[in-house]
Design an enzyme around this catalytic site. Sequence first.
Site, PDB file in Angstrom:
ATOM      1  N   ASN A   1     -47.659 -33.564  51.671  1.00 43.15           N
ATOM      2  CA  ASN A   1     -46.513 -32.705  51.357  1.00 43.15           C
ATOM      3  C   ASN A   1     -45.871 -32.025  52.559  1.00 43.15           C
ATOM      4  O   ASN A   1     -44.679 -31.739  52.517  1.00 43.15           O
ATOM      5  CB  ASN A   1     -46.883 -31.694  50.254  1.00 43.15           C
ATOM      6  CG  ASN A   1     -47.995 -30.763  50.637  1.00 43.15           C
ATOM      7  OD1 ASN A   1     -48.832 -31.113  51.457  1.00 43.15           O
ATOM      8  ND2 ASN A   1     -48.007 -29.587  50.056  1.00 43.15           N
TER       9      ASN A   1
ATOM     10  N   CYS B   1     -48.766 -26.303  47.881  1.00 39.11           N
ATOM     11  CA  CYS B   1     -49.988 -25.729  47.301  1.00 39.11           C
ATOM     12  C   CYS B   1     -49.739 -24.315  46.794  1.00 39.11           C
ATOM     13  O   CYS B   1     -50.391 -23.867  45.862  1.00 39.11           O
ATOM     14  CB  CYS B   1     -51.111 -25.770  48.310  1.00 39.11           C
ATOM     15  SG  CYS B   1     -50.625 -25.105  49.906  1.00 39.11           S
TER      16      CYS B   1
ATOM     17  N   GLU C   1     -58.845 -26.764  52.467  1.00 37.66           N
ATOM     18  CA  GLU C   1     -57.621 -26.133  51.927  1.00 37.66           C
ATOM     19  C   GLU C   1     -57.224 -26.973  50.722  1.00 37.66           C
ATOM     20  O   GLU C   1     -56.712 -28.077  50.875  1.00 37.66           O
ATOM     21  CB  GLU C   1     -56.506 -26.152  52.974  1.00 37.66           C
ATOM     22  CG  GLU C   1     -56.843 -25.440  54.271  1.00 37.66           C
ATOM     23  CD  GLU C   1     -56.803 -23.933  54.153  1.00 37.66           C
ATOM     24  OE1 GLU C   1     -56.196 -23.421  53.184  1.00 37.66           O
ATOM     25  OE2 GLU C   1     -57.392 -23.263  55.002  1.00 37.66           O
TER      26      GLU C   1
HETATM   27  P1  NAD Z   1     -55.226 -35.903  48.180  1.00 38.65           P
HETATM   28  O1  NAD Z   1     -56.443 -35.088  47.967  1.00 38.65           O
HETATM   29  O2  NAD Z   1     -54.963 -37.025  47.254  1.00 38.65           O
HETATM   30  O3  NAD Z   1     -55.249 -36.557  49.640  1.00 38.65           O
HETATM   31  C1  NAD Z   1     -55.379 -35.761  50.797  1.00 38.65           C
HETATM   32  C2  NAD Z   1     -55.960 -36.607  51.907  1.00 38.65           C
HETATM   33  O4  NAD Z   1     -57.293 -36.962  51.558  1.00 38.65           O
HETATM   34  C3  NAD Z   1     -55.217 -37.910  52.166  1.00 38.65           C
HETATM   35  O5  NAD Z   1     -55.145 -38.130  53.543  1.00 38.65           O
HETATM   36  C4  NAD Z   1     -56.112 -38.930  51.499  1.00 38.65           C
HETATM   37  O6  NAD Z   1     -55.989 -40.215  52.050  1.00 38.65           O
HETATM   38  C5  NAD Z   1     -57.466 -38.345  51.802  1.00 38.65           C
HETATM   39  N1  NAD Z   1     -58.571 -38.856  50.983  1.00 38.65           N
HETATM   40  C6  NAD Z   1     -58.533 -39.393  49.738  1.00 38.65           C
HETATM   41  N2  NAD Z   1     -59.765 -39.755  49.348  1.00 38.65           N
HETATM   42  C7  NAD Z   1     -60.613 -39.420  50.341  1.00 38.65           C
HETATM   43  C8  NAD Z   1     -62.013 -39.510  50.526  1.00 38.65           C
HETATM   44  N3  NAD Z   1     -62.820 -40.049  49.610  1.00 38.65           N
HETATM   45  N4  NAD Z   1     -62.529 -39.057  51.683  1.00 38.65           N
HETATM   46  C9  NAD Z   1     -61.752 -38.506  52.628  1.00 38.65           C
HETATM   47  N5  NAD Z   1     -60.416 -38.390  52.515  1.00 38.65           N
HETATM   48  C10 NAD Z   1     -59.851 -38.843  51.379  1.00 38.65           C
HETATM   49  O7  NAD Z   1     -53.999 -34.878  48.250  1.00 38.65           O
HETATM   50  P2  NAD Z   1     -52.438 -35.188  48.327  1.00 38.65           P
HETATM   51  O8  NAD Z   1     -52.004 -35.774  47.038  1.00 38.65           O
HETATM   52  O9  NAD Z   1     -52.108 -35.909  49.593  1.00 38.65           O
HETATM   53  O10 NAD Z   1     -51.876 -33.706  48.495  1.00 38.65           O
HETATM   54  C11 NAD Z   1     -51.698 -32.835  47.437  1.00 38.65           C
HETATM   55  C12 NAD Z   1     -52.848 -31.876  47.315  1.00 38.65           C
HETATM   56  O11 NAD Z   1     -53.018 -31.163  48.535  1.00 38.65           O
HETATM   57  C13 NAD Z   1     -52.609 -30.824  46.261  1.00 38.65           C
HETATM   58  O12 NAD Z   1     -53.790 -30.636  45.521  1.00 38.65           O
HETATM   59  C14 NAD Z   1     -52.281 -29.582  47.074  1.00 38.65           C
HETATM   60  O13 NAD Z   1     -52.528 -28.361  46.445  1.00 38.65           O
HETATM   61  C15 NAD Z   1     -53.151 -29.778  48.263  1.00 38.65           C
HETATM   62  N6  NAD Z   1     -52.672 -28.961  49.368  1.00 38.65           N
HETATM   63  C16 NAD Z   1     -53.349 -27.812  49.674  1.00 38.65           C
HETATM   64  C17 NAD Z   1     -52.888 -26.987  50.698  1.00 38.65           C
HETATM   65  C18 NAD Z   1     -53.610 -25.711  51.045  1.00 38.65           C
HETATM   66  O14 NAD Z   1     -53.327 -25.135  52.105  1.00 38.65           O
HETATM   67  N7  NAD Z   1     -54.517 -25.208  50.224  1.00 38.65           N
HETATM   68  C19 NAD Z   1     -51.745 -27.344  51.412  1.00 38.65           C
HETATM   69  C20 NAD Z   1     -51.086 -28.522  51.060  1.00 38.65           C
HETATM   70  C21 NAD Z   1     -51.567 -29.334  50.048  1.00 38.65           C
END
Ligand code: NAD
Length: 489
Positions: A155, A285, A251
């Site tokens: 995002n 988020c 996060e």
């Molecule tokens: P996601 O969890 O699907 O993916 C995030 C990352 O994790 C990607 O790079 C993905 O390839 C990787 N990933 C997936 N499976 C994995 C595994 N088994 N091991 C290691 N890495 C793996 O999230 P998304 O759809 O890209 O982003 C949206 C999410 O991110 C929402 O839940 C949002 O709230 C969260 N987010 C949180 C913050 C915060 O600061 N708290 C900020 C931005 C986004």
Amino acid sequence: MTVMPMLVGGEWREALSGRVEEITSPFDGAVVATVPRAGVDDAGAAVTAAEVGAVIWRRTPAHERMRILLRAAQLIEDRAEPIAQTITAENGKTIREARVEAGRSGELVRLAAFEGAHLYGQTLPLDAAPGTGFDKIGFTVRQPCGIVLAITPFNYPALLALHKVAPALAAGNSVVLKPAESTPLAALAVAACFVDAGLPAGVLSVVTGHGDEIGDVLVADRRIRKISFTGSTEVGERISRHAGVKKLSLELGASCPVVILPDADLEQAASAVAAGGYANAGQVCTSVQRVVSHPAVLGDFLDALVPKVEAIQTGDPALPDTAMGTLISTAEAKRVQHAIAEAVAGGARVLTGGERDGSILAPAVVVGVDPASPFSQNELFGPAVAVSAAIDWESAIAQVNGTRYGLSAGIFTTDVVGAVRAIREVDAGSIHINWTPLWRADLMPYGGLKGSGIGKEGPRWAVAEMTEEKTVVLHGRPWAAEPAEGEQR
Ligand code: NAD
């Protein structure tokens, strides 16, 4: 078509398997570029390169690290417009939003560079321990963790990568960055700025691949000391199961609330929710997902909110007048549309929005939402705000704290009494009085409570979490007026 290689050990290269991945625009499906589809062998090669990089970089003095980071910050600023175009093309957020993201990026690197030059320790008052005198001197020194694995979501593909890479490098770590599979191009573009600024080979690698293919092997790699992850709570939980003995910053997801107290400035609250619920098509988020309003002001609040939401112009994210772009994919837009339909089936009412055109979903206001329903409880990550009523503070706080998350919250009130109570009782990592949860200055500590994660970002806090503290004790000898028996002085 642009072919973007990935960065491993100072080289821009293809995947060892030769596999590639098309990165497409969520708006029209056009192929923006291809990137390598890294496999576990590429992931291992990046960590091996990072082992070499970690040794070089921890021996590089802080002033030299800072000089390279400041140069990278300047390059990011010089390239802000192409970086913004890349973000819009791969992510679907509007060019206006992408310019803000790219515009913040250089300054973030500067802040981190500064923090990396402030790795202070402490002196320890050891003589305060019974039995210990002045013969010992104790202090702490900070050193880099070693290799940091940074895993980032789609995002904010440039800014969130930099919230990890910049403090990690500033603190003297080497980094393996795994950006989201749908948005690797902005991460590669900012990584190029560090390389062009003179970062030694191996200190930063960017592995473009799927989390479900290379995530587990990276996370479990014992050579990595620290994982900094931003993404969903589900993946965060998986990482914490696979990581073993490592430092973790997580996060994660959220369902962020706003409370409207009866003495709130409703015009201000409506304007803020119309911004904070729909920025980035609700894919933040800290997006406003739930509004909990006192019933006495609910009608007036909605009367002020709905026209503002209806005025949000959706469409082609590359056009300068578009205020809300696409979701990250049509599948995601369908998921959010379905969630709204389920809320309606559960008794809620859509006041505006919710219609879908491909990957664009019209910004929605949904009222009468059951606080216990999945629409409130699960992270929505889309352009819809759920509104419910709470007759008093006790029921409002029960709704606010009544999810598994605790990232950020906003309270609208003109009375300091309500503000103080909210500050004390809301379980969220950030609390905004008279604004929505969606507000961030890059220098502030940022991170969630409960299921929203562990640890804080923001350069000062990230640098602290990406370094380790060693305790040093210099053992002298007790000295006395006369030498001890048999002792030569
Ligand atoms: P996601 O969890 O699907 O993916 C995030 C990352 O994790 C990607 O790079 C993905 O390839 C990787 N990933 C997936 N499976 C994995 C595994 N088994 N091991 C290691 N890495 C793996 O999230 P998304 O759809 O890209 O982003 C949206 C999410 O991110 C929402 O839940 C949002 O709230 C969260 N987010 C949180 C913050 C915060 O600061 N708290 C900020 C931005 C986004």
